[in-house]
Design an enzyme around this catalytic site. Structure first.
Site, PDB file in Angstrom:
ATOM      1  N   LYS A 121     -15.541  20.998   4.808  1.00 37.68           N
ATOM      2  CA  LYS A 121     -14.396  22.168   3.967  1.00 37.68           C
ATOM      3  C   LYS A 121     -15.303  21.951   2.426  1.00 37.68           C
ATOM      4  CE  LYS A 121      -9.827  22.269   1.991  1.00 37.68           C
ATOM      5  NZ  LYS A 121      -9.737  23.358   2.769  1.00 37.68           N
ATOM      6  N   GLY A 122     -15.001  23.195   2.211  1.00 43.59           N
ATOM      7  CA  GLY A 122     -15.882  23.728   0.703  1.00 43.59           C
ATOM      8  C   GLY A 122     -15.067  23.188  -0.554  1.00 43.59           C
TER       9      GLY A 122
ATOM     10  N   GLY B 152     -18.653  18.318  -1.388  1.00 42.14           N
ATOM     11  CA  GLY B 152     -19.632  17.049  -2.059  1.00 42.14           C
ATOM     12  C   GLY B 152     -21.000  17.861  -0.656  1.00 42.14           C
TER      13      GLY B 152
ATOM     14  N   THR C 184     -24.198  17.732  -2.454  1.00 42.08           N
ATOM     15  CA  THR C 184     -25.044  16.046  -2.706  1.00 42.08           C
ATOM     16  C   THR C 184     -25.456  15.581  -1.945  1.00 42.08           C
ATOM     17  OG1 THR C 184     -23.112  16.408  -4.562  1.00 42.08           O
ATOM     18  CG2 THR C 184     -24.386  14.204  -4.625  1.00 42.08           C
TER      19      THR C 184
ATOM     20  N   ASP D  19     -25.999  28.072   2.971  1.00 41.79           N
ATOM     21  CA  ASP D  19     -24.679  28.635   2.555  1.00 41.79           C
ATOM     22  C   ASP D  19     -24.996  29.839   1.109  1.00 41.79           C
ATOM     23  OD1 ASP D  19     -22.100  28.875   1.070  1.00 41.79           O
ATOM     24  OD2 ASP D  19     -22.163  26.689   0.876  1.00 41.79           O
TER      25      ASP D  19
ATOM     26  N   GLU E 195      -8.362  13.999   1.522  1.00 45.12           N
ATOM     27  CA  GLU E 195      -7.169  14.738   1.663  1.00 45.12           C
ATOM     28  C   GLU E 195      -6.638  14.666   2.329  1.00 45.12           C
ATOM     29  OE1 GLU E 195      -7.900  17.082  -2.217  1.00 45.12           O
ATOM     30  OE2 GLU E 195      -7.824  15.413  -3.640  1.00 45.12           O
TER      31      GLU E 195
END
Length: 487
Positions: free
Chosen positions: A254-255, A258, A261, A287, A464
């Protein structure tokens, strides 16, 4: 119908085109007083907002082509049993152009349209927001609101009450994360290497920070999260680093979780591991909202040859630039007489799906040349990455259909290409030969993507709800595509 629907879901750019179609319907019918859009991440949203201007240019070109090739297309339409096809298409194009112009006018009317930028107080997000605002300005779209999420409301820690508030906030976030960490363990602990990386005191920026972060990914710096789960696999990405047969490593999710990184740190770990110290590693961003330059604090030339990254002996990076790459790509398959390069150059950067198509072309080129031992992909958010991975299947079906058209309408289609007595230019047959070569390349790409020894996908998430459930859908899609996913 079902097959067409399945194909539509795989088509790169289908989301932006469908979103724009829904927008045009809203403009025509206007059943609601206000329409609020929950958009895709930045790069693809910019594509959608540029779609009206793109459509207007494309429709003008379509009308020009209709006039130019009417003598060829009319007999073809008659042969297909649709003699009124050209007149009907012309009427539809004119009608569509008028609606597009209405959308453009509404987009640029600050009394009707505004854009709310949403970010978090971190470097990559803030600078992506700045680029977004610049793009909105180019399109003439009003924007004077920025929402900053995840701001820490720090009370006065000099008082007992303030300390209690800080402790309460911390504990609440710990409890929230624990719930989803337990769900991840239940879903994946038996089949996956689950690498848990702690929240850090500072942002990961620059070569040194990325090098340190790579140690967390490969368990060279071990963090005890107090987990009671007895994992079946090592909780690190060392399994990826040590598998020297791997050529293609995708990092996706998902956007905002991370991915940049993680992919950057994994690329660093790969190029610095003893088993690969002499191997060249390429880190490539697919992206449209590129962040590699920001992450490494180094300018990476877009669309150019790979840039060698400072501080590393054998690590290179590149950011795919759709307009330049697409123009070059299309030049191989369409003559200047059908679509002049200048026109395509103007259109390419706004075409929905162009990033996935160009990224796939870049993969195909890398497979042919393979100057690098390993390629790590910093991918677009989940939906668009799945479009990219579905692209070989989609392209294969498309090329098969083109082959059928060639057999049926070859003589008529050849009239679209300029005559070239010298045999040096672009002819219908030379394009067909290139398409046959492309089909072979597609088959080669598809085989490598499905080869567990050569390709793997690393899912990146945060603890989350939305991220965990998007990861679950991503894993299911990857399994369906027969692409290895174990991290």
């Amino acid at each position: 119908g079902g097959g067409l629907g399945r194909l539509a879901k795989m088509v790169p750019g289908a989301d932006e085109a469908v979103a724009f179609g829904a927008l045009m319907q809203s403009v025509q019918k206007m059943r609601h007083d206000v329409v609020v859009f929950d958009t895709a991440p930045t790069g693809h949203t910019v594509r959608m907002l540029g779609f009206p201007a793109l459509m207007e240019k494309m429709l003008a070109k379509v009308m020009e082509l209709q006039e130019r090739f009417a003598g060829v297309m009319a007999p073809m339409a008659a042969a297909m049993g649709a003699p009124d096809l050209m007149a009907g298409m012309a009427a539809k194009v004119t009608e569509l152009r008028d609606v597009v112009r209405s959308v453009v006018e509404q987009f640029r009317n600050r009394e009707w349209t505004t854009f709310v930028c949403v970010c978090i107080p971190e470097f990559l997000s803030v600078y992506e927001t700045e680029r977004l605002l610049q793009d909105l300005g180019k399109y003439g779209i009003h924007s004077n609101n920025i929402v900053i999420n995840q701001v820490i409301d720090l009370p006065d820690t000099e008082t007992a009450e303030g300390l209690a508030l800080v402790d309460g906030l911390y504990q609440a976030r710990v409890n929230l994360q624990r719930k989803y960490l337990e769900q991840i363990d239940e879903l994946y602990a038996d089949d996956f290497n689950i690498t848990k990386v702690p929240i850090l005191r500072k942002e990961v920026r620059g070569a040194d920070d990325i090098r340190e972060f790579s140690k967390l990914l490969t368990a060279k710096s071990v963090v005890d999260f107090g987990s009671t789960v007895d994992y079946s696999f090592d909780p690190s990405l060392m399994n990826v680093v040590e598998q020297t047969s791997l050529k293609w490593i995708f990092c996706g999710g998902k956007g905002g979780v991370g991915k940049t990184t993680t992919s950057s740190a994994l690329a660093v770990a790969l190029c610095e591991h003893a088993s690969r110290s002499s191997h060249k590693v390429l880190l490539i961003s697919t992206d449209p909202a590129h962040n590699l330059s920001d992450a490494f604090n180094q300018k990476i030339s877009p669309g150019a040859a790979p840039t060698k990254l400072d501080g590393f002996a054998n690590l290179y990076a590149m950011e795919v630039e759709p307009a330049e790459s697409a123009e070059e790509l299309l030049g191989e398959y369409l003559p200047e007489s059908v679509l002049p390069r200048g026109v395509f150059r103007d259109l390419a950067s706004s075409i929905p799906g162009i990033d996935e198509a160009v990224s796939f072309a870049q993969i195909a080129k890398l497979i042919e040349a393979m100057d690098f031992k390993t390629v790590v992909f910093d991918t677009a958010p989940t939906g668009h990455t799945l479009k990219l991975l579905h692209f070989p299947e989609l392209l294969d079906e498309g090329l098969q259909r083109l082959g059928g058209l060639r057999d049926q309408y070859g003589p008529m289609l050849s009239m679209l290409f300029p005559s070239d007595p010298s045999g040096q230019g672009m002819s219908f047959e030379s394009v067909m030969r290139k398409l046959d070569d492309l089909k072979k390349t597609v088959e080669k790409v598809s085989l490598q993507l499905k080869n567990i020894e050569e390709t793997t996908f690393v899912c990146v998430a945060i603890a989350e709800f939305l991220s965990v459930y998007e990861t679950e859908r991503l894993v299911q899609e990857l399994v369906g595509l027969e692409i290895d996913v174990r991290n």
